[in-house]
Design a protein around this motif. Structure first.
Motif, PDB file in Angstrom:
ATOM      1  N   LEU A 156      58.043 -34.605 -52.866  1.00 56.90           N
ATOM      2  CA  LEU A 156      56.898 -35.282 -52.244  1.00 56.90           C
ATOM      3  C   LEU A 156      56.509 -34.609 -50.926  1.00 56.90           C
ATOM      4  CD1 LEU A 156      57.799 -39.048 -52.848  1.00 56.90           C
ATOM      5  CD2 LEU A 156      56.044 -37.690 -54.017  1.00 56.90           C
ATOM      6  N   LEU A 157      57.498 -34.199 -50.160  1.00 54.36           N
ATOM      7  CA  LEU A 157      57.213 -33.502 -48.909  1.00 54.36           C
ATOM      8  C   LEU A 157      56.587 -32.133 -49.176  1.00 54.36           C
ATOM      9  CD1 LEU A 157      60.390 -34.384 -46.805  1.00 54.36           C
ATOM     10  CD2 LEU A 157      58.080 -35.295 -46.545  1.00 54.36           C
ATOM     11  N   ALA A 158      57.019 -31.485 -50.259  1.00 55.28           N
ATOM     12  CA  ALA A 158      56.410 -30.199 -50.624  1.00 55.28           C
ATOM     13  C   ALA A 158      54.939 -30.390 -50.982  1.00 55.28           C
ATOM     14  CB  ALA A 158      57.163 -29.578 -51.793  1.00 55.28           C
ATOM     15  N   ALA A 159      54.632 -31.491 -51.670  1.00 49.90           N
ATOM     16  CA  ALA A 159      53.235 -31.792 -51.991  1.00 49.90           C
ATOM     17  C   ALA A 159      52.430 -32.017 -50.715  1.00 49.90           C
ATOM     18  CB  ALA A 159      53.164 -33.027 -52.885  1.00 49.90           C
ATOM     19  N   ALA A 160      53.039 -32.630 -49.715  1.00 56.24           N
ATOM     20  CA  ALA A 160      52.352 -32.851 -48.431  1.00 56.24           C
ATOM     21  C   ALA A 160      52.065 -31.520 -47.740  1.00 56.24           C
ATOM     22  CB  ALA A 160      53.205 -33.737 -47.533  1.00 56.24           C
TER      23      ALA A 160
END
Length: 215
Positions: free
Chosen positions: A127-131
């Protein structure tokens, strides 16, 4: 004029470093999710060593990305304050500043979670990578357009994701190969990474063609 020229020069350099660190960070996460986890025990390899090597490089890349993003943000705020006499608080509220701050915070979060356990924390790290991808896309040419932004924003995000999975995944692929003990394990990793690479390149080409036609 000198401040603006210097800003333009270093902006190009920092953008290159950001994309490199971003590709290594996101590429390692994609590699772990779509190769290390699905293949798992079939590697006939020192699986723990493969995960440790991946975790180390993801952590280092994420920390580098967090630092470079913060440096880019500081440079932007300095130039705005010096060239326009804008208050620093207003400069920090600009969309560029928000996207850089988001990328830096997300990268720092990835580094911290990876140290806790890359395999265990992988969903949250994803999820942080998507951010990070979203923050990078928010400063792209697509975001600056007045119309037809949605499809171009998606294309730009897919373009960056494809590059990260393919080029950014290569170091992780090589490290995992070193952990394989048999020829069959090497072939398994090679086949899996080849599929990832073909999908990534197809994504890069499709998104690139779409953006080329529009721009």
């Amino acid at each position: 004029a000198l401040v603006l020229d210097t800003f333009a020069y270093f902006s190009v350099l920092l953008r290159g470093f950001i994309l490199a660190a971003q590709s290594l960070t996101v590429g390692g996460i994609v590699f772990a999710a779509f190769l290390l986890i699905p293949v798992g025990g079939r590697l006939d390899a020192d699986e723990d060593s493969a995960w440790r090597a991946t975790r180390r490089l993801v952590t280092f890349s994420a920390l580098a990305l967090a630092f470079i993003e913060a440096l880019s943000l500081a440079q932007m705020v300095f130039v705005l304050v010096q060239s326009t006499e804008m208050p620093a608080a207003d400069a920090l509220g600009a969309s560029y500043a928000i996207s850089r701050a988001t990328g830096s915070a997300a990268a720092l979060g990835i580094a911290l979670l990876a140290r806790v356990g890359l395999r265990r924390m992988l969903p949250w790290i994803g999820l942080l990578a998507a951010a990070i991808i979203a923050g990078s896309t928010a400063t792209s040419h697509a975001a600056a357009r007045m119309g037809q932004r949605d499809i171009l924003l998606i294309a730009d995000a897919l373009h960056q994701l494809g590059a990260a999975a393919w080029i950014g995944g290569i170091p992780y692929f090589l490290m995992t190969l070193r952990c394989c003990r048999t020829g069959e394990a090497i072939r398994t990793v090679g086949r899996r990474f080849s599929v990832m690479s073909m999908v990534s390149v197809a994504t890069i080409v499709a998104a690139g063609v779409l953006m080329s036609l529009s721009y």
